[in-house]
Motif scaffolding. Sequence first.
Motif, PDB file in Angstrom:
ATOM      1  N   VAL A 197     -26.941  70.248   7.204  1.00  0.00           N
ATOM      2  CA  VAL A 197     -26.079  69.215   6.794  1.00  0.00           C
ATOM      3  C   VAL A 197     -25.174  69.550   5.484  1.00  0.00           C
ATOM      4  O   VAL A 197     -24.065  68.845   5.473  1.00  0.00           O
ATOM      5  N   ASN A 198     -25.390  70.563   4.795  1.00  0.00           N
ATOM      6  CA  ASN A 198     -24.333  71.228   3.844  1.00  0.00           C
ATOM      7  C   ASN A 198     -23.058  71.449   4.210  1.00  0.00           C
ATOM      8  O   ASN A 198     -21.959  71.665   3.808  1.00  0.00           O
ATOM      9  N   ALA A 199     -23.233  72.209   5.507  1.00  0.00           N
ATOM     10  CA  ALA A 199     -21.978  72.720   6.184  1.00  0.00           C
ATOM     11  C   ALA A 199     -21.272  71.503   6.693  1.00  0.00           C
ATOM     12  O   ALA A 199     -19.884  71.754   6.890  1.00  0.00           O
ATOM     13  N   ARG A 200     -21.674  70.527   6.817  1.00  0.00           N
ATOM     14  CA  ARG A 200     -20.808  69.338   7.653  1.00  0.00           C
ATOM     15  C   ARG A 200     -20.031  69.633   8.690  1.00  0.00           C
ATOM     16  O   ARG A 200     -18.867  69.580   8.985  1.00  0.00           O
ATOM     17  N   GLN A 201     -20.666  70.289   9.727  1.00  0.00           N
ATOM     18  CA  GLN A 201     -19.982  70.825  10.956  1.00  0.00           C
ATOM     19  C   GLN A 201     -20.776  69.907  12.255  1.00  0.00           C
ATOM     20  O   GLN A 201     -22.215  69.516  11.915  1.00  0.00           O
ATOM     21  N   VAL A 391     -28.194  78.718  17.554  1.00  0.00           N
ATOM     22  CA  VAL A 391     -26.640  78.380  18.040  1.00  0.00           C
ATOM     23  C   VAL A 391     -25.958  78.011  16.955  1.00  0.00           C
ATOM     24  O   VAL A 391     -24.611  78.603  16.514  1.00  0.00           O
ATOM     25  N   PRO A 392     -26.313  76.925  16.034  1.00  0.00           N
ATOM     26  CA  PRO A 392     -25.242  76.361  15.193  1.00  0.00           C
ATOM     27  C   PRO A 392     -24.885  77.741  13.896  1.00  0.00           C
ATOM     28  O   PRO A 392     -23.970  77.725  13.519  1.00  0.00           O
ATOM     29  N   ILE A 393     -26.095  78.261  13.812  1.00  0.00           N
ATOM     30  CA  ILE A 393     -25.919  79.665  12.745  1.00  0.00           C
ATOM     31  C   ILE A 393     -24.925  80.557  13.306  1.00  0.00           C
ATOM     32  O   ILE A 393     -23.820  81.138  12.432  1.00  0.00           O
ATOM     33  N   VAL A 394     -24.975  80.897  14.566  1.00  0.00           N
ATOM     34  CA  VAL A 394     -23.932  81.772  14.945  1.00  0.00           C
ATOM     35  C   VAL A 394     -22.608  81.148  15.164  1.00  0.00           C
ATOM     36  O   VAL A 394     -21.526  81.971  14.591  1.00  0.00           O
ATOM     37  N   LYS A 395     -22.349  79.916  15.508  1.00  0.00           N
ATOM     38  CA  LYS A 395     -21.112  79.306  15.051  1.00  0.00           C
ATOM     39  C   LYS A 395     -20.582  79.361  14.009  1.00  0.00           C
ATOM     40  O   LYS A 395     -19.432  79.428  13.436  1.00  0.00           O
ATOM     41  N   LEU A 399     -16.991  81.245  12.225  1.00  0.00           N
ATOM     42  CA  LEU A 399     -15.914  80.480  11.474  1.00  0.00           C
ATOM     43  C   LEU A 399     -15.554  81.132  10.181  1.00  0.00           C
ATOM     44  O   LEU A 399     -14.815  80.738   9.506  1.00  0.00           O
ATOM     45  N   ILE A 400     -16.568  81.963   9.958  1.00  0.00           N
ATOM     46  CA  ILE A 400     -16.393  82.519   8.367  1.00  0.00           C
ATOM     47  C   ILE A 400     -15.254  83.794   8.500  1.00  0.00           C
ATOM     48  O   ILE A 400     -15.402  84.433   9.463  1.00  0.00           O
TER      49      ILE A 400
END
Length: 400
Positions: A197-201, A391-395, A399-400
Amino acid sequence: MPTFEYQAYDRAGQMVRSASAADSMRQLRRELIERGLFVTDVREIRPRSPRRRWLSPRIRLADLSLLMRQLAILVNSGMALEEALRLVSDQTEQPVQKQALESWREGVASGYSFSASLKKSSFAISERVVAAIGVAEETGHLHKVLTRVADELEEGNDNRQTLMKGLIYPAVMIVVAIAVIGVMVGYVVPQVAKVFVNARQELPLLTRATIALSDFLRVFGLPLLGLVAASVTGFWLSLRNPARRLRWHRFLLSAPLIGNWLLLAALADWCRSMGTLLHSGVPVLSALSISAAGVSNRHLRQRLEAVGEKVRQGNSLFQSLKAEPLMPGFMLHMVSSGESSSELDTMLIRVSDYYSTRLKNTVDTLLKLLEPALVVFMGLVVLLIVGAVLVPIVKMNQLI
């Protein structure tokens, strides 16, 4: 057929106190007089109410089987029944068994037969056990019948254990699987969701579905659990109605897989009970009535009672069973052979042995297949949840 308790004196002046089944009190008096007894008292033994039977202390089937087998050995060695009961009582360490043995011994010491002592006792003993022992006392083959009764009780206990293993073990595995998945979805996923939620992706579909399921369970999980518990409780309370219970028992016998297990277990117990009673010398009509009363499934009991009524009208047991759709062909063939060869009791025992073995093999095979299947299912569900998180953690890392 009602059972009467009577007190009489034989030609030698010895008092005889026992119990016997008869159509009426007058008929029993006439039969006792024809046997040369002077009858002083006859009274009907009223059956216990369901509530009283439920409150009556009970002996486990395995323990009762052991007691009967010990008594059979001692009686066969020439020991008097009262002394055998005293000896077994002194040896046992279980309080319930000791109380039961003492109550039976006191009845025998007071002049009652062993079967009458069992019936008078506050401990709930199956009517088929009492009937078989009662006939054995009259024919003088008590030790043989006690051994057969012990075999019947032991086999019945084994069938119950097999059936419970087949029903309880999968249920426990499923509950554990649901609990593990519930903890992961209800606790682990919400902790990780805060990061997303904090990542807003934009999150993958699998992750969004997992988070939505987690939110739903956190809000509605306890109310749903309470609703399920209330529904199950209401359902079991509704089974107090005899008509609903009859429909439920009919449904259980027609249910896939479980229905076949229940039918095999019930018919195995019924065949062994019938075989034991017939071998003990109990008349066919009485054996049918007693063995049918011991069947727990109401629908099957109703059909077996109908079989007994057809036999009472003059039909053979094979013809009466054949008219019932529930009865398997193997049992019908064995009953027909038993009636033709006058070895019905032996054939029924063989049917019971066959169905008991078949039930055990079927349950064992299913459990061997079910355990790895449940493990694979749990693994797949956990894999999906872990995938929804990773999966979202890897994405995000890309991006970093």
